[in-house]
Design an enzyme around this catalytic site. Structure first.
Site, PDB file in Angstrom:
ATOM      1  N   HIS A   1       0.842  -1.207   0.000  1.00 59.00           N
ATOM      2  CA  HIS A   1       0.000   0.000   0.000  1.00 59.00           C
ATOM      3  C   HIS A   1       0.876   1.255   0.000  1.00 59.00           C
ATOM      4  CE1 HIS A   1      -3.038  -2.705   2.234  1.00 59.00           C
ATOM      5  NE2 HIS A   1      -3.560  -2.463   1.057  1.00 59.00           N
TER       6      HIS A   1
ATOM      7  N   LYS B   1     -15.407  -8.927   6.509  1.00 57.83           N
ATOM      8  CA  LYS B   1     -14.055  -9.420   6.804  1.00 57.83           C
ATOM      9  C   LYS B   1     -13.855  -9.451   8.308  1.00 57.83           C
ATOM     10  CE  LYS B   1     -10.967  -8.170   3.007  1.00 57.83           C
ATOM     11  NZ  LYS B   1      -9.835  -7.332   2.628  1.00 57.83           N
TER      12      LYS B   1
ATOM     13  N   ARG C   1      -1.568  -6.700  -8.673  1.00 57.83           N
ATOM     14  CA  ARG C   1      -0.421  -7.552  -8.370  1.00 57.83           C
ATOM     15  C   ARG C   1      -0.326  -8.738  -9.303  1.00 57.83           C
ATOM     16  NH1 ARG C   1      -2.444  -7.640  -2.297  1.00 57.83           N
ATOM     17  NH2 ARG C   1      -4.307  -7.538  -3.588  1.00 57.83           N
TER      18      ARG C   1
ATOM     19  N   SER D   1      -2.435  -7.861   2.576  1.00 56.83           N
ATOM     20  CA  SER D   1      -2.860  -7.770   3.977  1.00 56.83           C
ATOM     21  C   SER D   1      -3.286  -9.139   4.495  1.00 56.83           C
ATOM     22  CB  SER D   1      -4.027  -6.787   4.107  1.00 56.83           C
ATOM     23  OG  SER D   1      -3.619  -5.493   3.772  1.00 56.83           O
TER      24      SER D   1
END
Ligand code: ADP
Length: 170
Positions: free
Chosen positions: A22, A46, A98, A136
């Site tokens: 990030h 989450k 990514r 994360s």
């Protein structure tokens, strides 16, 4: 409708926790745009790792360390990301890519956001190879098992993670 600013990017995410990935994306965004807004989602589905307030506080510290406080805001994302863009006047919705899996996840969202808000341009930045493996989710898993995540997060985030109860406790 007032025009959105193409030099202002909204970078939405859970940042749970903020990682060096990030941070890299944010640095690059600050080099590309006049103004960047970090929009922090609560993500009720989450299992929260760091509380919302803790994530916001860590992102504020990150902003200060980048010496760009006057060009960088941190705010809560309550509803649709495109509404977050409209609320702050950001013409660009910024996300990182990514992998192909990220693209498969992001492409339908970008299309849907475009249909809802054609005035908002979604922009993807390819992850920097040195941090493209960082997520994360992985940080949460490794830290939860007592592993060393010092190569994945900043020292400030590392200290915040050290304050959390270990897996199995509390
Ligand atoms: P979300 O739950 O919305 O995906 P994240 O905090 O996981 O929130 O990610 C926010 C954004 O940051 C996403 O666009 C993601 O692709 C990007 N990102 C996360 N890690 C990296 C990384 N290592 N390199 C580049 N971009 C990243």
């Amino acid at each position: 409708m007032s025009a959105l600013d193409p030099r202002h990017a909204l970078f939405p995410g859970s940042f749970d926790p903020p990682t060096l990935g990030h941070e890299d994306l944010l640095r690059r965004a600050l080099a590309l745009f006049d103004r960047v807004t970090l929009a922090v989602a609560e993500h009720p589905t989450k299992a929260g790792f760091l509380s919302f307030d803790r994530r916001v506080a860590l992102l504020h510290e990150l902003a200060e360390s980048m010496d760009a406080a006057e060009r960088l805001d941190v705010r809560r994302l309550d509803g649709l990301v495109v509404d977050g863009c409209r609320d702050v006047g950001a013409g660009v919705l910024l996300r990182g890519l990514r992998s192909g899996a990220d693209f498969d996840y992001e492409a339908p969202m970008a299309g849907t956001n475009r249909a809802m808000a054609p005035e908002v341009e979604t922009l993807f930045l390819a992850a920097t190879p040195a941090v493209s493996h960082i997520s994360s989710t992985l940080v949460r898993q490794i830290a939860g098992l007592g592993g060393d995540v010092s190569s994945l997060v900043s020292p400030t985030v590392l200290a915040a993670l050290a304050d959390l109860p270990a897996a199995g406790e509390a």
